[in-house]
Design a protein around this motif. Structure first.
Motif, PDB file in Angstrom:
ATOM      1  N   ILE A 181      -1.994  -7.392   6.529  1.00  0.00           N
ATOM      2  CA  ILE A 181      -3.145  -8.279   6.649  1.00  0.00           C
ATOM      3  C   ILE A 181      -4.416  -7.450   6.496  1.00  0.00           C
ATOM      4  O   ILE A 181      -4.587  -6.435   7.186  1.00  0.00           O
ATOM      5  CB  ILE A 181      -3.161  -8.992   8.012  1.00  0.00           C
ATOM      6  CG1 ILE A 181      -1.877  -9.812   8.204  1.00  0.00           C
ATOM      7  CG2 ILE A 181      -4.388  -9.886   8.159  1.00  0.00           C
ATOM      8  CD1 ILE A 181      -1.675 -10.292   9.630  1.00  0.00           C
ATOM      9  N   ALA A 182      -5.285  -7.864   5.597  1.00  0.00           N
ATOM     10  CA  ALA A 182      -6.569  -7.191   5.437  1.00  0.00           C
ATOM     11  C   ALA A 182      -7.480  -7.605   6.576  1.00  0.00           C
ATOM     12  O   ALA A 182      -7.941  -8.746   6.639  1.00  0.00           O
ATOM     13  CB  ALA A 182      -7.198  -7.557   4.094  1.00  0.00           C
ATOM     14  N   ARG A 183      -7.734  -6.698   7.499  1.00  0.00           N
ATOM     15  CA  ARG A 183      -8.585  -7.014   8.645  1.00  0.00           C
ATOM     16  C   ARG A 183     -10.057  -7.010   8.251  1.00  0.00           C
ATOM     17  O   ARG A 183     -10.865  -7.735   8.827  1.00  0.00           O
ATOM     18  CB  ARG A 183      -8.343  -6.026   9.777  1.00  0.00           C
ATOM     19  CG  ARG A 183      -6.883  -5.854  10.164  1.00  0.00           C
ATOM     20  CD  ARG A 183      -6.259  -7.112  10.708  1.00  0.00           C
ATOM     21  NE  ARG A 183      -6.817  -7.536  11.974  1.00  0.00           N
ATOM     22  CZ  ARG A 183      -6.236  -8.407  12.790  1.00  0.00           C
ATOM     23  NH1 ARG A 183      -5.065  -8.941  12.460  1.00  0.00           N
ATOM     24  NH2 ARG A 183      -6.797  -8.757  13.922  1.00  0.00           N
ATOM     25  N   SER A 184     -10.420  -6.193   7.281  1.00  0.00           N
ATOM     26  CA  SER A 184     -11.785  -6.200   6.770  1.00  0.00           C
ATOM     27  C   SER A 184     -11.813  -5.510   5.412  1.00  0.00           C
ATOM     28  O   SER A 184     -10.955  -4.686   5.101  1.00  0.00           O
ATOM     29  CB  SER A 184     -12.757  -5.499   7.733  1.00  0.00           C
ATOM     30  OG  SER A 184     -12.561  -4.098   7.720  1.00  0.00           O
ATOM     31  N   PRO A 189      -1.923  -5.748  -4.828  1.00  0.00           N
ATOM     32  CA  PRO A 189      -2.981  -6.567  -4.214  1.00  0.00           C
ATOM     33  C   PRO A 189      -2.502  -7.954  -3.798  1.00  0.00           C
ATOM     34  O   PRO A 189      -2.949  -8.487  -2.779  1.00  0.00           O
ATOM     35  CB  PRO A 189      -4.025  -6.664  -5.333  1.00  0.00           C
ATOM     36  CG  PRO A 189      -3.813  -5.441  -6.158  1.00  0.00           C
ATOM     37  CD  PRO A 189      -2.334  -5.217  -6.141  1.00  0.00           C
ATOM     38  N   ALA A 190      -1.572  -8.551  -4.560  1.00  0.00           N
ATOM     39  CA  ALA A 190      -1.098  -9.902  -4.252  1.00  0.00           C
ATOM     40  C   ALA A 190      -0.441  -9.960  -2.877  1.00  0.00           C
ATOM     41  O   ALA A 190      -0.575 -10.955  -2.158  1.00  0.00           O
ATOM     42  CB  ALA A 190      -0.124 -10.382  -5.322  1.00  0.00           C
ATOM     43  N   THR A 191       0.276  -8.900  -2.483  1.00  0.00           N
ATOM     44  CA  THR A 191       0.913  -8.862  -1.173  1.00  0.00           C
ATOM     45  C   THR A 191      -0.136  -8.902  -0.066  1.00  0.00           C
ATOM     46  O   THR A 191       0.021  -9.621   0.933  1.00  0.00           O
ATOM     47  CB  THR A 191       1.769  -7.588  -1.031  1.00  0.00           C
ATOM     48  OG1 THR A 191       2.873  -7.676  -1.934  1.00  0.00           O
ATOM     49  CG2 THR A 191       2.303  -7.450   0.384  1.00  0.00           C
ATOM     50  N   THR A 220      -2.604 -12.037   4.145  1.00  0.00           N
ATOM     51  CA  THR A 220      -3.834 -12.417   4.837  1.00  0.00           C
ATOM     52  C   THR A 220      -4.003 -13.924   4.843  1.00  0.00           C
ATOM     53  O   THR A 220      -4.336 -14.528   5.875  1.00  0.00           O
ATOM     54  CB  THR A 220      -5.042 -11.753   4.161  1.00  0.00           C
ATOM     55  OG1 THR A 220      -4.845 -10.343   4.110  1.00  0.00           O
ATOM     56  CG2 THR A 220      -6.327 -12.051   4.928  1.00  0.00           C
ATOM     57  N   ARG A 221      -3.738 -14.550   3.720  1.00  0.00           N
ATOM     58  CA  ARG A 221      -3.841 -16.011   3.625  1.00  0.00           C
ATOM     59  C   ARG A 221      -2.869 -16.683   4.596  1.00  0.00           C
ATOM     60  O   ARG A 221      -3.247 -17.621   5.317  1.00  0.00           O
ATOM     61  CB  ARG A 221      -3.529 -16.456   2.195  1.00  0.00           C
ATOM     62  CG  ARG A 221      -3.470 -17.970   2.019  1.00  0.00           C
ATOM     63  CD  ARG A 221      -2.922 -18.335   0.654  1.00  0.00           C
ATOM     64  NE  ARG A 221      -1.599 -17.780   0.426  1.00  0.00           N
ATOM     65  CZ  ARG A 221      -0.484 -18.292   0.902  1.00  0.00           C
ATOM     66  NH1 ARG A 221      -0.519 -19.383   1.668  1.00  0.00           N
ATOM     67  NH2 ARG A 221       0.677 -17.730   0.642  1.00  0.00           N
ATOM     68  N   THR A 222      -1.642 -16.218   4.643  1.00  0.00           N
ATOM     69  CA  THR A 222      -0.632 -16.797   5.531  1.00  0.00           C
ATOM     70  C   THR A 222      -1.020 -16.620   6.989  1.00  0.00           C
ATOM     71  O   THR A 222      -0.859 -17.530   7.808  1.00  0.00           O
ATOM     72  CB  THR A 222       0.741 -16.150   5.261  1.00  0.00           C
ATOM     73  OG1 THR A 222       1.121 -16.393   3.898  1.00  0.00           O
ATOM     74  CG2 THR A 222       1.799 -16.728   6.186  1.00  0.00           C
ATOM     75  N   ALA A 223      -1.536 -15.440   7.335  1.00  0.00           N
ATOM     76  CA  ALA A 223      -1.939 -15.182   8.721  1.00  0.00           C
ATOM     77  C   ALA A 223      -3.058 -16.122   9.155  1.00  0.00           C
ATOM     78  O   ALA A 223      -3.039 -16.652  10.269  1.00  0.00           O
ATOM     79  CB  ALA A 223      -2.388 -13.729   8.865  1.00  0.00           C
ATOM     80  N   LEU A 224      -4.016 -16.361   8.286  1.00  0.00           N
ATOM     81  CA  LEU A 224      -5.114 -17.261   8.625  1.00  0.00           C
ATOM     82  C   LEU A 224      -4.631 -18.702   8.727  1.00  0.00           C
ATOM     83  O   LEU A 224      -5.067 -19.457   9.592  1.00  0.00           O
ATOM     84  CB  LEU A 224      -6.225 -17.147   7.582  1.00  0.00           C
ATOM     85  CG  LEU A 224      -6.988 -15.821   7.573  1.00  0.00           C
ATOM     86  CD1 LEU A 224      -7.943 -15.774   6.386  1.00  0.00           C
ATOM     87  CD2 LEU A 224      -7.743 -15.614   8.866  1.00  0.00           C
ATOM     88  N   ALA A 225      -3.716 -19.095   7.840  1.00  0.00           N
ATOM     89  CA  ALA A 225      -3.211 -20.471   7.856  1.00  0.00           C
ATOM     90  C   ALA A 225      -2.404 -20.761   9.114  1.00  0.00           C
ATOM     91  O   ALA A 225      -2.404 -21.897   9.596  1.00  0.00           O
ATOM     92  CB  ALA A 225      -2.353 -20.724   6.612  1.00  0.00           C
ATOM     93  N   THR A 270       0.852  -1.191   0.000  1.00  0.00           N
ATOM     94  CA  THR A 270       0.000   0.000   0.000  1.00  0.00           C
ATOM     95  C   THR A 270       0.886   1.239   0.000  1.00  0.00           C
ATOM     96  O   THR A 270       2.082   1.168   0.269  1.00  0.00           O
ATOM     97  CB  THR A 270      -0.928   0.047   1.230  1.00  0.00           C
ATOM     98  OG1 THR A 270      -0.164   0.410   2.393  1.00  0.00           O
ATOM     99  CG2 THR A 270      -1.588  -1.309   1.475  1.00  0.00           C
ATOM    100  N   SER A 271       0.282   2.377  -0.279  1.00  0.00           N
ATOM    101  CA  SER A 271       0.994   3.652  -0.225  1.00  0.00           C
ATOM    102  C   SER A 271      -0.039   4.758  -0.124  1.00  0.00           C
ATOM    103  O   SER A 271      -1.251   4.513  -0.080  1.00  0.00           O
ATOM    104  CB  SER A 271       1.854   3.854  -1.483  1.00  0.00           C
ATOM    105  OG  SER A 271       1.049   4.207  -2.590  1.00  0.00           O
TER     106      SER A 271
END
Length: 256
Positions: free
Chosen positions: A212-215, A46-48, A53-58, A38-39
């Motif tokens: 991490i996208a929180r929402s 978007p991939a980052t 987010t995927r890694t955090a949930l896993a 982001t900036s």
């Protein structure tokens, strides 16, 4: 105006002051303080965001809520006790799955009301918790349960798709469940993503310092032949991330 400082330590994320906005209508933080991906111009990668987010949930327990056009999906998973619960439905019905060890419990709707199923499964806890796949279970008669795993949703329409079709602008820093986040708002969406003319688009995205996208949520209205209708209405929210306990649903004890 108050300034939010982000810092990442070995113990996790800590905040140094109160969240706020700058006098220019955006976050009062430097370019270096924006989460990776982001900036001050918005979402640059978007991939980052999706991968973080995927890694955090896993790698953590989680309690996540997703909504899509009136249908609510709940995913609650605990790493410590290796229990997993999920629920999908609307105001009229809700199918539920509860996994504990090697035992699977399912509550599902039929034409004659709710039915219940239990049985041993060869699936591992990780299959329920963090696989990028669909979950399918044959039930007595002609019934079956087919749901996408939470990671499938994050990599699909509930996060990646929203990030890829939307233009975001940072608006402020704030807190989500005691964690500092940068809030972005949707300025516009890609017309090429919709068959009809985009009439209006709104939504927001909260990203923490670990990207991490929180929402995230999005609402898009389109118009055709003078008629306006809702073309997209989705949301995703991490309600808990880390140590979270999953309780056995009451219907499990009542029925089994």
């Amino acid at each position: 105006m108050f300034r939010r400082e982000f810092a990442i330590s070995g113990a996790g994320i800590v905040s140094a002051s109160v969240a706020g906005c700058s006098s220019f209508g955006g976050p009062n933080i430097s370019e270096e303080e924006y989460p990776t991906g982001t900036s001050q111009d918005g979402i640059t990668d978007p991939a980052t965001i999706v991968d973080s987010t995927r890694t955090a949930l896993a790698n953590n327990g989680y309690n996540v809520k997703l909504e899509h056009d009136g249908t609510t999906l709940r995913f609650h998973s605990g790493l410590k006790d290796k229990r997993h619960y999920r629920k999908v439905g609307d105001s009229d019905f809700a199918n539920e799955v509860y996994f504990d060890g090697e035992t699977l419990y399912i509550k599902y709707e039929t034409h004659s009301g709710y039915e219940y199923y239990t049985g041993k499964t060869e699936r591992s806890f990780s299959d329920f918790h963090a696989s990028n796949s669909y979950y399918r279970e044959d039930l007595p008669g002609d019934e079956e349960i087919l749901w996408a795993n939470i990671i499938k949703h994050i990599r699909g329409y509930h996060l990646r798709n929203i990030l890829e079709i939307s233009e975001f602008t940072p608006v402020r820093t704030t807190d989500r469940s005691g964690r500092p986040v940068v809030e972005f708002k949707i300025e516009s969406v890609s017309q090429s993503a919709f068959d009809d003319t985009v009439a209006d688009s709104t939504g927001s995205l909260l990203v923490d310092p670990e990207s991490i996208a929180r929402s995230v949520d999005i609402k898009v209205k389109t118009s055709s032949s003078g008629e306006t209708s809702m073309a997209e209405n989705r949301s995703y929210q991490i309600q808990e991330l880390g140590s979270t306990a999953v309780s056995q649903p009451s219907w499990v004890e009542e029925e089994f």
